[in-house]
Design a protein around this motif. Sequence first.
Motif, PDB file in Angstrom:
ATOM      1  N   ILE A  79       0.825  -1.210   0.000  1.00  0.00           N
ATOM      2  CA  ILE A  79       0.000   0.000   0.000  1.00  0.00           C
ATOM      3  C   ILE A  79       0.861   1.264   0.000  1.00  0.00           C
ATOM      4  CG2 ILE A  79      -0.215   0.146   2.518  1.00  0.00           C
ATOM      5  CD1 ILE A  79      -3.203   0.875   1.993  1.00  0.00           C
ATOM      6  N   GLY A  80       0.508   2.180  -0.898  1.00  0.00           N
ATOM      7  CA  GLY A  80       1.219   3.449  -0.989  1.00  0.00           C
ATOM      8  C   GLY A  80       2.616   3.345  -1.568  1.00  0.00           C
ATOM      9  N   ARG A  81       2.949   2.212  -2.208  1.00  0.00           N
ATOM     10  CA  ARG A  81       4.287   1.997  -2.749  1.00  0.00           C
ATOM     11  C   ARG A  81       4.275   2.079  -4.275  1.00  0.00           C
ATOM     12  NH1 ARG A  81       7.316  -1.152   0.693  1.00  0.00           N
ATOM     13  NH2 ARG A  81       9.104  -0.353  -0.479  1.00  0.00           N
ATOM     14  N   ASP A 131       4.660   9.559   3.676  1.00  0.00           N
ATOM     15  CA  ASP A 131       3.449  10.368   3.599  1.00  0.00           C
ATOM     16  C   ASP A 131       2.377   9.672   2.754  1.00  0.00           C
ATOM     17  OD1 ASP A 131       2.277  13.310   3.921  1.00  0.00           O
ATOM     18  OD2 ASP A 131       1.975  12.736   1.828  1.00  0.00           O
ATOM     19  N   SER A 132       2.772   9.096   1.625  1.00  0.00           N
ATOM     20  CA  SER A 132       1.791   8.450   0.747  1.00  0.00           C
ATOM     21  C   SER A 132       1.199   7.205   1.392  1.00  0.00           C
ATOM     22  CB  SER A 132       2.443   8.088  -0.590  1.00  0.00           C
ATOM     23  OG  SER A 132       3.505   7.161  -0.408  1.00  0.00           O
ATOM     24  N   GLN A 133       1.980   6.471   2.165  1.00  0.00           N
ATOM     25  CA  GLN A 133       1.461   5.298   2.847  1.00  0.00           C
ATOM     26  C   GLN A 133       0.463   5.681   3.935  1.00  0.00           C
ATOM     27  OE1 GLN A 133       5.570   3.809   3.476  1.00  0.00           O
ATOM     28  NE2 GLN A 133       4.759   1.803   2.921  1.00  0.00           N
ATOM     29  N   ARG A 134       0.733   6.765   4.639  1.00  0.00           N
ATOM     30  CA  ARG A 134      -0.199   7.225   5.671  1.00  0.00           C
ATOM     31  C   ARG A 134      -1.513   7.684   5.043  1.00  0.00           C
ATOM     32  NH1 ARG A 134       3.184   9.226  10.505  1.00  0.00           N
ATOM     33  NH2 ARG A 134       5.194   8.277  10.073  1.00  0.00           N
ATOM     34  N   ARG A 169      -6.549   8.971  14.876  1.00  0.00           N
ATOM     35  CA  ARG A 169      -5.106   9.141  14.778  1.00  0.00           C
ATOM     36  C   ARG A 169      -4.488   7.902  14.143  1.00  0.00           C
ATOM     37  NH1 ARG A 169      -2.879  11.607  19.869  1.00  0.00           N
ATOM     38  NH2 ARG A 169      -3.810  13.364  18.781  1.00  0.00           N
ATOM     39  N   LEU A 170      -3.407   8.109  13.392  1.00  0.00           N
ATOM     40  CA  LEU A 170      -2.522   7.026  13.000  1.00  0.00           C
ATOM     41  C   LEU A 170      -1.344   7.073  13.968  1.00  0.00           C
ATOM     42  CD1 LEU A 170      -2.466   7.347   9.096  1.00  0.00           C
ATOM     43  CD2 LEU A 170      -3.968   5.952  10.512  1.00  0.00           C
ATOM     44  N   ASN A 211      14.840  11.470  15.286  1.00  0.00           N
ATOM     45  CA  ASN A 211      14.414  10.529  14.261  1.00  0.00           C
ATOM     46  C   ASN A 211      12.909  10.330  14.230  1.00  0.00           C
ATOM     47  OD1 ASN A 211      15.196   8.883  12.164  1.00  0.00           O
ATOM     48  ND2 ASN A 211      15.092   7.027  13.405  1.00  0.00           N
ATOM     49  N   GLU A 212      12.165  11.036  15.111  1.00  0.00           N
ATOM     50  CA  GLU A 212      10.732  10.805  15.185  1.00  0.00           C
ATOM     51  C   GLU A 212      10.008  11.599  14.109  1.00  0.00           C
ATOM     52  OE1 GLU A 212       7.129  10.779  18.444  1.00  0.00           O
ATOM     53  OE2 GLU A 212       9.059  11.643  18.943  1.00  0.00           O
ATOM     54  N   LYS A 213       9.068  10.964  13.406  1.00  0.00           N
ATOM     55  CA  LYS A 213       8.306  11.615  12.345  1.00  0.00           C
ATOM     56  C   LYS A 213       7.031  12.197  12.942  1.00  0.00           C
ATOM     57  CE  LYS A 213      10.032   8.402   8.865  1.00  0.00           C
ATOM     58  NZ  LYS A 213       9.677   7.389   7.856  1.00  0.00           N
ATOM     59  N   MET A 214       6.993  13.500  13.095  1.00  0.00           N
ATOM     60  CA  MET A 214       5.840  14.148  13.696  1.00  0.00           C
ATOM     61  C   MET A 214       5.013  14.844  12.633  1.00  0.00           C
ATOM     62  SD  MET A 214       5.826  13.553  16.876  1.00  0.00           S
ATOM     63  CE  MET A 214       4.682  14.822  17.394  1.00  0.00           C
ATOM     64  N   ARG A 215       3.702  14.795  12.790  1.00  0.00           N
ATOM     65  CA  ARG A 215       2.775  15.478  11.905  1.00  0.00           C
ATOM     66  C   ARG A 215       1.803  16.252  12.791  1.00  0.00           C
ATOM     67  NH1 ARG A 215       6.015  13.525   9.045  1.00  0.00           N
ATOM     68  NH2 ARG A 215       5.770  12.547   6.998  1.00  0.00           N
ATOM     69  N   LEU A 216       2.057  17.536  12.991  1.00  0.00           N
ATOM     70  CA  LEU A 216       1.225  18.323  13.878  1.00  0.00           C
ATOM     71  C   LEU A 216       0.134  19.089  13.138  1.00  0.00           C
ATOM     72  CD1 LEU A 216       3.962  19.731  16.266  1.00  0.00           C
ATOM     73  CD2 LEU A 216       2.537  17.717  16.555  1.00  0.00           C
TER      74      LEU A 216
END
Length: 422
Positions: free
Chosen positions: A71-73, A150-153, A169-170, A398-403
């Motif tokens: 998915i999303g690949r 981003d595309s997978q999310r 939330r994801l 290294n944390e991927k944050m989306r605020l």
Amino acid sequence: MSVIGFDLGNDNCVIAAVKQRGIDVLLNDESSRETPAVVSFGEKQRFLGSAGAASAALHTKSTISQVKRLIGRDFRQPDVQEDLNRLPFATSEGPDGRILIHIRFMNEDRIFTPVQILGMVLSHLKQVAEKNLQSAVADCVIGIPSYFTDSQRRAYLDAAAIAGLKPLRLMHDLAATALGYGIYKTDLHNSREPINVAFVDIGQCDTQVSVVAFETGQMRVLSHASDPNLGGRDFDEVLFRYFAEQFKEQYNIDVYCNVRACIRLRSSCEKLKKVLSANAEAPLSIECLMDEKDVKGFIKREEFERLSSSLLERVLVPCKNAVLDAGLQVDRIQSVELVGSGSRIPAIAKILSRFFKRDPSRSLNASECVARGCALQGAMLSPIFRVRDYEQVSGGRNEKMRLDLDPWEEVGGLDSNFLWRE
């Protein structure tokens, strides 16, 4: 209305729900706590979950599994091509460069995208949850790997919309695991100094590591690291290749030429791996594997570990990266929690013991911890429940944050007493 948490695994899915003042894992129609992430298309009927897994042998080329890897690949990515070579169904490249899945259903050739297939899986899981809870289900929290793009999310959100779900939330898998861990470890809330815990998740197809600091009244995610292409199935593949070569010499059969034989041998190797986790040696026996020939094999755990030595070395790479990104020395890690379907291999525990200088703990349910943590996060985000506030600080390079988009935020709360009311 109820709030649920989904752990969508490569092979199996787990559903957890907030009820009876706690988190319960829901059972499917077969009274199993895990539901296969499989969609099988028969001649006149579509089979989902456990029924899909049971129909896989009959409808080999029309059974879709491991959709999480697709998915999303993009179709032309090297690791995607490697995955597609292992899968029995036909695929092609779409106009947008993504993957299209081709199957035969109702006497017609059909084309589906991985998002549509995942939507079918989520729809089935939603039905299982509603049947258990006797109420409508919409709000949910879905666990995702920390390395998702981003595309997978976005693809996950699209699949949830197809199923009629509303993701609050994801949430990163190990953030959910740490959340559930922090709730029930009462000794963490009375410590004056931060307690650093490394969470190591050896899944079916990936390895993830996070370092989390627990303090009185808060939890901080310090770092994430991962290897998206190292998991339990790679150890299965070691056994598969070993026995494929052995059977070619002993019985003069080449399983690589027969799709059904490959599926049966891989399934037997997965079971054999579990036997080797508890025994020093294990036999393999398959009736009519190919060309009406019964086959038998045998392997010792020492031989299996020798064949898997390169994979075992790769397990340490994300561990080292996570500790480095957290800005800590190994001796500052007070505890190591080992989870995931692939974590039961004894050699993995040994190599982690040497690196962290302490034996890994298995206090969490290896298969259910992500779903439980997601359900807990859902209770904290939903207006249906009232949960005591507990601060969570998210950090680490290294944390991927989306605020900017709420379903992507990896923040939440802990409740030291885990009390809520509807």
